[in-house]
Structure formats: C-alpha cells, structure tokens
Write a protein that holds these residues in place. Sequence first.
Motif, PDB file in Angstrom:
ATOM      1  N   LYS A 101       0.957  -1.124   0.108  1.00 50.87           N
ATOM      2  CA  LYS A 101       0.061   0.032  -0.097  1.00 50.87           C
ATOM      3  C   LYS A 101       1.025   1.302   0.034  1.00 50.87           C
ATOM      4  O   LYS A 101       1.753   1.404   0.894  1.00 50.87           O
ATOM      5  N   MET A 102       0.776   2.214  -0.981  1.00 51.71           N
ATOM      6  CA  MET A 102       1.545   3.424  -1.139  1.00 51.71           C
ATOM      7  C   MET A 102       1.032   4.359  -0.012  1.00 51.71           C
ATOM      8  O   MET A 102      -0.040   4.609   0.106  1.00 51.71           O
ATOM      9  N   LEU A 103       1.936   4.770   0.872  1.00 48.80           N
ATOM     10  CA  LEU A 103       1.335   5.527   1.790  1.00 48.80           C
ATOM     11  C   LEU A 103       1.807   7.136   1.489  1.00 48.80           C
ATOM     12  O   LEU A 103       1.044   8.158   1.614  1.00 48.80           O
ATOM     13  N   SER A 104       2.938   7.552   0.778  1.00 51.98           N
ATOM     14  CA  SER A 104       3.295   8.751   0.325  1.00 51.98           C
ATOM     15  C   SER A 104       4.414   8.411  -0.687  1.00 51.98           C
ATOM     16  O   SER A 104       5.112   7.544  -0.966  1.00 51.98           O
ATOM     17  N   HIS A 105       4.374   9.598  -1.679  1.00 51.24           N
ATOM     18  CA  HIS A 105       5.591   9.574  -2.424  1.00 51.24           C
ATOM     19  C   HIS A 105       5.786  11.071  -3.189  1.00 51.24           C
ATOM     20  O   HIS A 105       4.848  11.832  -2.812  1.00 51.24           O
ATOM     21  N   ASP A 106       7.022  11.352  -3.376  1.00 51.77           N
ATOM     22  CA  ASP A 106       7.152  12.621  -4.111  1.00 51.77           C
ATOM     23  C   ASP A 106       8.334  12.246  -5.217  1.00 51.77           C
ATOM     24  O   ASP A 106       8.547  11.105  -5.179  1.00 51.77           O
ATOM     25  N   ALA A 107       8.876  13.161  -5.800  1.00 50.99           N
ATOM     26  CA  ALA A 107       9.914  13.028  -6.848  1.00 50.99           C
ATOM     27  C   ALA A 107      11.142  12.170  -6.320  1.00 50.99           C
ATOM     28  O   ALA A 107      11.656  11.548  -7.173  1.00 50.99           O
ATOM     29  N   GLY A 108      11.307  12.365  -5.048  1.00 46.57           N
ATOM     30  CA  GLY A 108      12.765  11.732  -4.426  1.00 46.57           C
ATOM     31  C   GLY A 108      12.579  10.518  -3.540  1.00 46.57           C
ATOM     32  O   GLY A 108      13.549  10.198  -2.969  1.00 46.57           O
ATOM     33  N   SER A 109      11.156  10.148  -3.030  1.00 50.17           N
ATOM     34  CA  SER A 109      11.224   9.443  -2.132  1.00 50.17           C
ATOM     35  C   SER A 109       9.655   8.731  -1.882  1.00 50.17           C
ATOM     36  O   SER A 109       8.831   9.311  -2.636  1.00 50.17           O
ATOM     37  N   GLN A 110       9.776   7.831  -1.239  1.00 44.69           N
ATOM     38  CA  GLN A 110       8.327   6.905  -1.327  1.00 44.69           C
ATOM     39  C   GLN A 110       8.257   6.348   0.028  1.00 44.69           C
ATOM     40  O   GLN A 110       9.286   5.945   0.970  1.00 44.69           O
ATOM     41  N   LYS A 111       7.044   6.097   0.458  1.00 46.25           N
ATOM     42  CA  LYS A 111       6.777   5.253   1.391  1.00 46.25           C
ATOM     43  C   LYS A 111       5.706   4.388   1.055  1.00 46.25           C
ATOM     44  O   LYS A 111       4.531   4.717   0.787  1.00 46.25           O
ATOM     45  N   TYR A 112       6.158   3.023   1.470  1.00 44.42           N
ATOM     46  CA  TYR A 112       4.857   2.017   1.237  1.00 44.42           C
ATOM     47  C   TYR A 112       5.120   0.965   2.239  1.00 44.42           C
ATOM     48  O   TYR A 112       5.905   0.682   2.838  1.00 44.42           O
ATOM     49  N   LEU A 113       3.967   0.160   2.507  1.00 43.28           N
ATOM     50  CA  LEU A 113       3.820  -0.780   3.506  1.00 43.28           C
ATOM     51  C   LEU A 113       3.530  -2.049   2.893  1.00 43.28           C
ATOM     52  O   LEU A 113       2.710  -2.327   1.939  1.00 43.28           O
ATOM     53  N   SER A 114       4.205  -3.215   3.216  1.00 40.62           N
ATOM     54  CA  SER A 114       3.957  -4.491   2.835  1.00 40.62           C
ATOM     55  C   SER A 114       2.944  -5.236   3.255  1.00 40.62           C
ATOM     56  O   SER A 114       2.832  -5.178   4.716  1.00 40.62           O
ATOM     57  N   LEU A 115       1.798  -5.541   2.663  1.00 38.85           N
ATOM     58  CA  LEU A 115       0.627  -6.020   3.366  1.00 38.85           C
ATOM     59  C   LEU A 115       0.906  -7.436   3.967  1.00 38.85           C
ATOM     60  O   LEU A 115       0.280  -7.882   4.805  1.00 38.85           O
ATOM     61  N   GLY A 116       1.720  -8.290   3.261  1.00 38.27           N
ATOM     62  CA  GLY A 116       2.181  -9.498   3.840  1.00 38.27           C
ATOM     63  C   GLY A 116       2.875  -9.485   5.068  1.00 38.27           C
ATOM     64  O   GLY A 116       2.830 -10.415   6.064  1.00 38.27           O
ATOM     65  N   TYR A 117       3.882  -8.487   5.208  1.00 40.01           N
ATOM     66  CA  TYR A 117       4.549  -8.389   6.459  1.00 40.01           C
ATOM     67  C   TYR A 117       4.421  -7.252   7.380  1.00 40.01           C
ATOM     68  O   TYR A 117       5.026  -7.152   8.384  1.00 40.01           O
ATOM     69  N   ASN A 118       3.349  -6.430   7.019  1.00 39.76           N
ATOM     70  CA  ASN A 118       3.231  -5.081   7.683  1.00 39.76           C
ATOM     71  C   ASN A 118       4.358  -4.390   7.888  1.00 39.76           C
ATOM     72  O   ASN A 118       4.851  -3.928   9.018  1.00 39.76           O
ATOM     73  N   PHE A 119       5.454  -4.287   6.944  1.00 39.21           N
ATOM     74  CA  PHE A 119       6.743  -4.020   7.047  1.00 39.21           C
ATOM     75  C   PHE A 119       6.654  -2.572   6.010  1.00 39.21           C
ATOM     76  O   PHE A 119       6.491  -2.424   5.073  1.00 39.21           O
TER      77      PHE A 119
END
Length: 139
Positions: A101-119
């Motif tokens: 699940k994509m939580l945030s993103h911009d031109a230089g960084s991202q944050k996403y969560l593995s649904l299988g591992y909650n990581f």
Amino acid sequence: MRAAGLFIHLLVILLLIAPAQAAPSYMVGTWFGHGQPQDKASMYIDRMRADGTWRGEYRTCFKGKALDSVQAGRWSLANDMLILKVERVDGQAAPRTDTYKMLSHDAGSQKYLSLGYNFPYTPQRMADDFQMPSCELTS
C-alpha cells in the motif's frame, strides 16, 4: 493531388483513433532503501522500468561480506496499491505476488507498506546507474 488529400485524411483518422500512451508512472526509476522484514540492516535497489518489468537487488552484510540476491518480475500500480509479481529469484523460477500500500511519494522518496509483513519501506530515488554500496562501507 486528390491522393495526397486522401492520405492526409487517413493519417488524421489514424492519429485520432490510435491509443494514447499512458503517462509514465512516478514509480519508474531506481529506488534505494534499507531494511527487509527479516533483516532491518539489509539494503535493496528496486529498478522499476516503464515497460512494467522490475528487478530487485538485495544485499545483507555479514561480517563485512556481501550476501546478494536478485529478484525479477513485473510490477503494476493501481490507485495506492503496488503489485510486484515475482517471477525469478536468483535466476530460478519462484513465482509469487507481493502487495504493498502506497502511503506517500514525491519526486525523490516513497513510503509503502508490505501487506504481507506489515513492514514499511522508505526508498529514495537514485540515478539509474546507482550500484549497491559495499559492505565495507556499511559495516
């Protein structure tokens, strides 16, 4: 003259009915990050290509020595869901699907969560020729 007019008319029609190319996804590019569910100190590079193929390079450092692994497959992004369809691991067939699940993103960084591992993953965009850092530099 009439043939030229007909040709231009047909060309315009073909241009109108040809499918439009999708805009490139913000995911396309090279992303570097730290951490995996089983090893918070490991490193990874995800190379997301515009054609939907993907290559993941992983490095764990153990006493200054690199333990590397490579995964390859296809990726897709729909709304806020990133799907990685792994086809091969270290050259061997090993099909599986990982969902994030994509939580945030911009031109230089991202944050996403593995649904299988909650990581959570937090990679940074790098140049496409970026190479994995040496274990000697990170140990």
